[in-house]
Scaffold this motif. Structure first.
Motif, PDB file in Angstrom:
ATOM      1  N   HIS A   1       0.823  -1.210   0.000  1.00 12.37           N
ATOM      2  CA  HIS A   1       0.000   0.000   0.000  1.00 12.37           C
ATOM      3  C   HIS A   1       0.864   1.270   0.000  1.00 12.37           C
ATOM      4  CE1 HIS A   1      -3.252   2.796   0.893  1.00 12.37           C
ATOM      5  NE2 HIS A   1      -2.579   3.224   1.943  1.00 12.37           N
ATOM      6  N   SER A   2       1.856   1.322   0.886  1.00 12.96           N
ATOM      7  CA  SER A   2       2.663   2.539   1.000  1.00 12.96           C
ATOM      8  C   SER A   2       3.363   2.852  -0.311  1.00 12.96           C
ATOM      9  CB  SER A   2       3.706   2.394   2.117  1.00 12.96           C
ATOM     10  OG  SER A   2       3.057   2.122   3.334  1.00 12.96           O
ATOM     11  N   ARG A   3       3.865   1.813  -0.959  1.00 11.74           N
ATOM     12  CA  ARG A   3       4.578   2.056  -2.220  1.00 11.74           C
ATOM     13  C   ARG A   3       3.646   2.496  -3.341  1.00 11.74           C
ATOM     14  NH1 ARG A   3       8.808  -1.937  -4.115  1.00 11.74           N
ATOM     15  NH2 ARG A   3       8.006  -3.486  -2.683  1.00 11.74           N
ATOM     16  N   LEU A   4       2.436   1.954  -3.332  1.00 10.38           N
ATOM     17  CA  LEU A   4       1.486   2.383  -4.363  1.00 10.38           C
ATOM     18  C   LEU A   4       1.075   3.841  -4.131  1.00 10.38           C
ATOM     19  CD1 LEU A   4      -0.242   1.892  -6.816  1.00 10.38           C
ATOM     20  CD2 LEU A   4      -2.009   0.890  -5.347  1.00 10.38           C
ATOM     21  N   VAL A   5       0.818   4.195  -2.882  1.00  7.68           N
ATOM     22  CA  VAL A   5       0.462   5.585  -2.581  1.00  7.68           C
ATOM     23  C   VAL A   5       1.607   6.518  -2.988  1.00  7.68           C
ATOM     24  CG1 VAL A   5      -0.023   7.228  -0.719  1.00  7.68           C
ATOM     25  CG2 VAL A   5      -1.151   4.988  -0.732  1.00  7.68           C
ATOM     26  N   ALA A   6       2.847   6.114  -2.667  1.00  4.32           N
ATOM     27  CA  ALA A   6       4.009   6.954  -2.991  1.00  4.32           C
ATOM     28  C   ALA A   6       4.128   7.163  -4.501  1.00  4.32           C
ATOM     29  CB  ALA A   6       5.283   6.314  -2.448  1.00  4.32           C
ATOM     30  N   ASN A   7       4.006   6.088  -5.241  1.00  7.88           N
ATOM     31  CA  ASN A   7       4.146   6.188  -6.700  1.00  7.88           C
ATOM     32  C   ASN A   7       2.996   6.973  -7.317  1.00  7.88           C
ATOM     33  OD1 ASN A   7       6.590   4.684  -7.716  1.00  7.88           O
ATOM     34  ND2 ASN A   7       5.732   3.166  -6.327  1.00  7.88           N
ATOM     35  N   THR A   8       1.784   6.743  -6.816  1.00  7.19           N
ATOM     36  CA  THR A   8       0.627   7.471  -7.347  1.00  7.19           C
ATOM     37  C   THR A   8       0.751   8.958  -7.020  1.00  7.19           C
ATOM     38  OG1 THR A   8      -0.703   5.498  -6.902  1.00  7.19           O
ATOM     39  CG2 THR A   8      -1.901   7.506  -7.431  1.00  7.19           C
TER      40      THR A   8
ATOM     41  N   GLU B   1      -9.658  15.026 -11.024  1.00  2.00           N
ATOM     42  CA  GLU B   1      -9.658  15.142 -12.486  1.00  2.00           C
ATOM     43  C   GLU B   1      -8.288  14.719 -13.061  1.00  2.00           C
ATOM     44  OE1 GLU B   1     -10.570  18.891 -15.067  1.00  2.00           O
ATOM     45  OE2 GLU B   1     -12.113  18.696 -13.498  1.00  2.00           O
ATOM     46  N   ILE B   2      -7.242  15.166 -12.422  1.00  2.00           N
ATOM     47  CA  ILE B   2      -5.895  14.773 -12.892  1.00  2.00           C
ATOM     48  C   ILE B   2      -5.750  13.252 -12.836  1.00  2.00           C
ATOM     49  CG2 ILE B   2      -3.418  14.898 -12.398  1.00  2.00           C
ATOM     50  CD1 ILE B   2      -3.851  17.736 -11.363  1.00  2.00           C
ATOM     51  N   LEU B   3      -6.242  12.665 -11.751  1.00  2.00           N
ATOM     52  CA  LEU B   3      -6.171  11.205 -11.636  1.00  2.00           C
ATOM     53  C   LEU B   3      -6.959  10.541 -12.763  1.00  2.00           C
ATOM     54  CD1 LEU B   3      -5.523   8.503 -10.144  1.00  2.00           C
ATOM     55  CD2 LEU B   3      -7.611   8.857  -8.811  1.00  2.00           C
ATOM     56  N   MET B   4      -8.159  11.031 -13.007  1.00  2.00           N
ATOM     57  CA  MET B   4      -9.000  10.398 -14.021  1.00  2.00           C
ATOM     58  C   MET B   4      -8.393  10.558 -15.428  1.00  2.00           C
ATOM     59  SD  MET B   4     -11.218   8.760 -12.513  1.00  2.00           S
ATOM     60  CE  MET B   4     -11.495   8.591 -10.758  1.00  2.00           C
ATOM     61  N   ASP B   5      -7.752  11.719 -15.661  1.00  2.00           N
ATOM     62  CA  ASP B   5      -7.096  11.936 -16.959  1.00  2.00           C
ATOM     63  C   ASP B   5      -5.903  10.998 -17.163  1.00  2.00           C
ATOM     64  OD1 ASP B   5      -8.849  13.927 -17.519  1.00  2.00           O
ATOM     65  OD2 ASP B   5      -7.494  15.601 -17.046  1.00  2.00           O
ATOM     66  N   ASN B   6      -5.348  10.513 -16.066  1.00  2.00           N
ATOM     67  CA  ASN B   6      -4.142   9.674 -16.159  1.00  2.00           C
ATOM     68  C   ASN B   6      -4.373   8.309 -15.523  1.00  2.00           C
ATOM     69  OD1 ASN B   6      -1.972  11.747 -17.133  1.00  2.00           O
ATOM     70  ND2 ASN B   6      -3.155  12.799 -15.541  1.00  2.00           N
ATOM     71  N   TYR B   7      -5.608   7.861 -15.592  1.00  2.00           N
ATOM     72  CA  TYR B   7      -5.998   6.661 -14.838  1.00  2.00           C
ATOM     73  C   TYR B   7      -5.230   5.438 -15.294  1.00  2.00           C
ATOM     74  CZ  TYR B   7      -8.972   4.171 -11.616  1.00  2.00           C
ATOM     75  OH  TYR B   7      -9.417   3.472 -10.536  1.00  2.00           O
ATOM     76  N   ARG B   8      -5.022   5.313 -16.576  1.00  2.00           N
ATOM     77  CA  ARG B   8      -4.334   4.131 -17.113  1.00  2.00           C
ATOM     78  C   ARG B   8      -2.924   4.027 -16.509  1.00  2.00           C
ATOM     79  NH1 ARG B   8      -4.557  -0.158 -17.094  1.00  2.00           N
ATOM     80  NH2 ARG B   8      -3.049  -1.314 -18.299  1.00  2.00           N
ATOM     81  N   GLU B   9      -2.251   5.181 -16.417  1.00  2.00           N
ATOM     82  CA  GLU B   9      -0.889   5.188 -15.853  1.00  2.00           C
ATOM     83  C   GLU B   9      -0.896   4.774 -14.385  1.00  2.00           C
ATOM     84  OE1 GLU B   9       2.412   8.354 -16.362  1.00  2.00           O
ATOM     85  OE2 GLU B   9       0.802   8.990 -17.714  1.00  2.00           O
ATOM     86  N   ALA B  10      -1.891   5.294 -13.648  1.00  2.00           N
ATOM     87  CA  ALA B  10      -1.987   4.952 -12.219  1.00  2.00           C
ATOM     88  C   ALA B  10      -2.258   3.458 -12.052  1.00  2.00           C
ATOM     89  CB  ALA B  10      -3.094   5.779 -11.553  1.00  2.00           C
ATOM     90  N   GLU B  11      -3.124   2.929 -12.923  1.00  2.00           N
ATOM     91  CA  GLU B  11      -3.431   1.496 -12.853  1.00  2.00           C
ATOM     92  C   GLU B  11      -2.210   0.644 -13.169  1.00  2.00           C
ATOM     93  OE1 GLU B  11      -7.966   0.083 -13.730  1.00  2.00           O
ATOM     94  OE2 GLU B  11      -6.780   0.826 -15.394  1.00  2.00           O
ATOM     95  N   MET B  12      -1.399   1.143 -14.108  1.00  2.00           N
ATOM     96  CA  MET B  12      -0.197   0.387 -14.454  1.00  2.00           C
ATOM     97  C   MET B  12       0.772   0.326 -13.277  1.00  2.00           C
ATOM     98  SD  MET B  12       0.234   1.460 -18.414  1.00  2.00           S
ATOM     99  CE  MET B  12       1.993   1.698 -18.372  1.00  2.00           C
ATOM    100  N   LEU B  13       0.851   1.419 -12.526  1.00  2.00           N
ATOM    101  CA  LEU B  13       1.697   1.413 -11.322  1.00  2.00           C
ATOM    102  C   LEU B  13       1.232   0.321 -10.370  1.00  2.00           C
ATOM    103  CD1 LEU B  13       1.942   5.225 -10.416  1.00  2.00           C
ATOM    104  CD2 LEU B  13       3.760   3.758 -11.318  1.00  2.00           C
ATOM    105  N   LYS B  14      -0.079   0.254 -10.212  1.00  2.00           N
ATOM    106  CA  LYS B  14      -0.659  -0.746  -9.304  1.00  2.00           C
ATOM    107  C   LYS B  14      -0.334  -2.169  -9.785  1.00  2.00           C
ATOM    108  CE  LYS B  14      -4.900  -1.822  -9.858  1.00  2.00           C
ATOM    109  NZ  LYS B  14      -5.656  -3.027  -9.955  1.00  2.00           N
ATOM    110  N   ASP B  15      -0.517  -2.401 -11.078  1.00  2.00           N
ATOM    111  CA  ASP B  15      -0.270  -3.734 -11.619  1.00  2.00           C
ATOM    112  C   ASP B  15       1.213  -4.118 -11.501  1.00  2.00           C
ATOM    113  OD1 ASP B  15      -2.931  -3.820 -12.174  1.00  2.00           O
ATOM    114  OD2 ASP B  15      -2.713  -3.300 -14.310  1.00  2.00           O
ATOM    115  N   GLU B  16       2.088  -3.137 -11.756  1.00  2.00           N
ATOM    116  CA  GLU B  16       3.521  -3.404 -11.638  1.00  2.00           C
ATOM    117  C   GLU B  16       3.883  -3.817 -10.209  1.00  2.00           C
ATOM    118  OE1 GLU B  16       5.968  -0.055 -12.919  1.00  2.00           O
ATOM    119  OE2 GLU B  16       4.899  -0.157 -14.835  1.00  2.00           O
ATOM    120  N   LEU B  17       3.331  -3.083  -9.236  1.00  2.00           N
ATOM    121  CA  LEU B  17       3.650  -3.406  -7.834  1.00  2.00           C
ATOM    122  C   LEU B  17       3.071  -4.748  -7.441  1.00  2.00           C
ATOM    123  CD1 LEU B  17       3.196   0.018  -6.036  1.00  2.00           C
ATOM    124  CD2 LEU B  17       5.277  -1.351  -6.147  1.00  2.00           C
ATOM    125  N   ALA B  18       1.866  -5.030  -7.918  1.00  2.00           N
ATOM    126  CA  ALA B  18       1.216  -6.303  -7.569  1.00  2.00           C
ATOM    127  C   ALA B  18       2.023  -7.483  -8.134  1.00  2.00           C
ATOM    128  CB  ALA B  18      -0.210  -6.331  -8.088  1.00  2.00           C
TER     129      ALA B  18
END
Ligand SMILES: [Fe+2]
Ligand SMILES: [Fe+2]
Ligand SMILES: [Fe+2]
Length: 414
Positions: free
Chosen positions: A242-249, A395-412
């Motif tokens: 969790h901490s690493r995902l929050v940091a990267n996001t 809004e910034i998150l939603m505009d870049n949602y794919r990138e944020a999701e990729m961070l999550k998948d990479e960490l998982a």
């Protein structure tokens, strides 16, 4: 949108001071804040004095002492280590060793941590005995056991004889006999025992351990923070990564919001440490999927307060402290623990709140899969409407949602 606060991590911050502050979070158990790591460092300083150790070896000894149980983050493991004759200390030694070895800035301490429960007469999984056990490990082992004995009820000076007797009973078996002799000399000083139980331990450590010149820069601070993120996340499978995902996001959103590279790095550090105070919460509360009662929710509420107080002690961490510790504050003043309002919440803190909520919703948990984008968006939009979180950041998150999701998948996948 741009961060207006402009301060940096001071490169003059000592590694030992950084570790000493952060390790306070590891020192909570069922009885509250025990300051075990600081007290072990204090006893080590008395032993080092009696043994006339080379001053240039001391910073490494104190840094190791103040982080020696880095391999432990659950209350149940800590309870075992609080017994004089521990049942299974090796696991946390090996875990601490592996953990510290992953970061160049802390790797020189790893060997000491691996052996900090090794017995002098051998029978250790490491295969070492006697003088082959690193000296710093032997010193920390003795100091650690003295501190455990010092926890018994009663006046510390009244208990002194008993503690000395018990340590001497194990001279040559558990402990290095020469070290026990040094301890016996130190134990004659009332100040050792009074320091140990003093309310003034912070200033005592400041003056006794002033021989620590080790300095550290931003990359080293990131390394140390990554280790602490690992310690925080390993407390429970529920917070795994969790901490690493929050940091990267948070760093991603900060970049999109126009933060400079230095600020993005600070945001990354703040994200790694945002839940530092969770180390003070019993696992069974952290792991309750829902339906917290009032008492349990109150326990949860102290985590950001503790994050704040610990980070606030660190020179140069002013910005990081605000970005990390305000993640449960809300623009409408209904958050915790400070009930700040929009005027007090800098962009960095607003980013952290959004990064934290995104991570919590999108992550897989043992009891449910991560939520898909439409549901995350719906929940966040509701929070924007109630003026809990910042709509521009969402809004910034939603505009870049794919990138944020990729961070999550990479960490998982790690
Ligand atoms: Fe230990
Ligand atoms: Fe310990
Ligand atoms: Fe939190």
């Amino acid at each position: 949108m741009h961060a207006t606060v402009n301060s940096s991590i001071t490169p003059q911050l000592g590694l030992y001071k950084l570790l000493r502050a952060l390790s306070l979070a590891m020192d909570y158990n069922r009885n509250g804040l025990m300051r075990h790591h600081q007290r072990v460092a204090l006893i080590c300083s008395y032993l080092a004095e009696e043994m006339q150790l080379e001053p240039n070896t001391l910073p490494q000894l104190y840094c190791s002492a103040v982080i020696h149980d880095a391999g432990t983050s659950t209350f149940s493991e800590k309870a075992d280590l609080e017994k004089f004759e521990t049942i299974k200390p090796w696991q946390h030694c090996e875990r601490g060793y592996r953990l510290l070895n992953t970061m160049p800035v802390l790797a020189p301490l790893a060997e000491t941590i691996l052996h900090h429960h090794d017995r002098w007469d051998g029978q250790n999984p490491s295969g070492l005995a006697g003088n082959a056990i690193p000296l710093h490990s032997r010193i920390i082992f003795l100091a650690d056991r003295v501190d455990v004995l010092a926890q018994q009820p009663g006046g510390i000076l009244d208990n002194r004889e008993d503690i000395v007797r018990r340590i001497n009973n194990h001279s040559g078996t558990m402990f290095d006999p020469e070290l026990v002799n040094a301890f016996n000399r130190a134990a004659r000083k009332e100040s050792l025992w009074l320091d140990l139980t003093s309310q003034f331990i912070d200033s005592i450590l400041d003056s006794r351990l002033s021989t620590c010149p080790a300095v550290t820069g931003q990359e080293e601070i990131i390394g140390v923070s990554e280790i602490f993120a690992e310690i925080i996340d390993s407390k429970s499978p529920f917070t795994h990564r969790h901490s690493r995902l929050v940091a990267n996001t948070a760093a991603l959103l900060a970049g999109k919001a126009g933060f400079t590279s230095r600020e993005r790095k600070n945001m990354y550090v703040a994200g790694l440490l945002h839940d530092l105070g969770k180390l003070s919460i019993p696992e069974e509360i952290l792991e309750k999927p829902s339906g917290l009662d009032k008492r349990e929710y109150n326990a949860i509420k102290q985590h950001t307060y503790i994050t704040y107080q610990i980070l606030n002690m660190i020179d140069g961490f002013e910005e990081i402290t605000r970005w990390a510790a305000y993640h449960h504050e809300k623009l409408n003043g209904e958050g915790y623990p400070f009930h700040l309002t929009a005027a007090d919440l800098p962009t960095g803190s607003r980013i952290m709140a959004v990064a934290d909520i995104f991570s919590a919703l999108a992550e897989d948990r043992p009891y449910r899969r991560g939520l898909p984008r439409p549901q995350v968006a719906e929940i966040m939009n509701r929070m924007v409407k109630s003026n809990s979180i910042d709509g521009e950041i969402v809004e910034i998150l939603m505009d870049n949602y794919r990138e944020a999701e990729m961070l999550k998948d990479e960490l998982a996948a790690q």
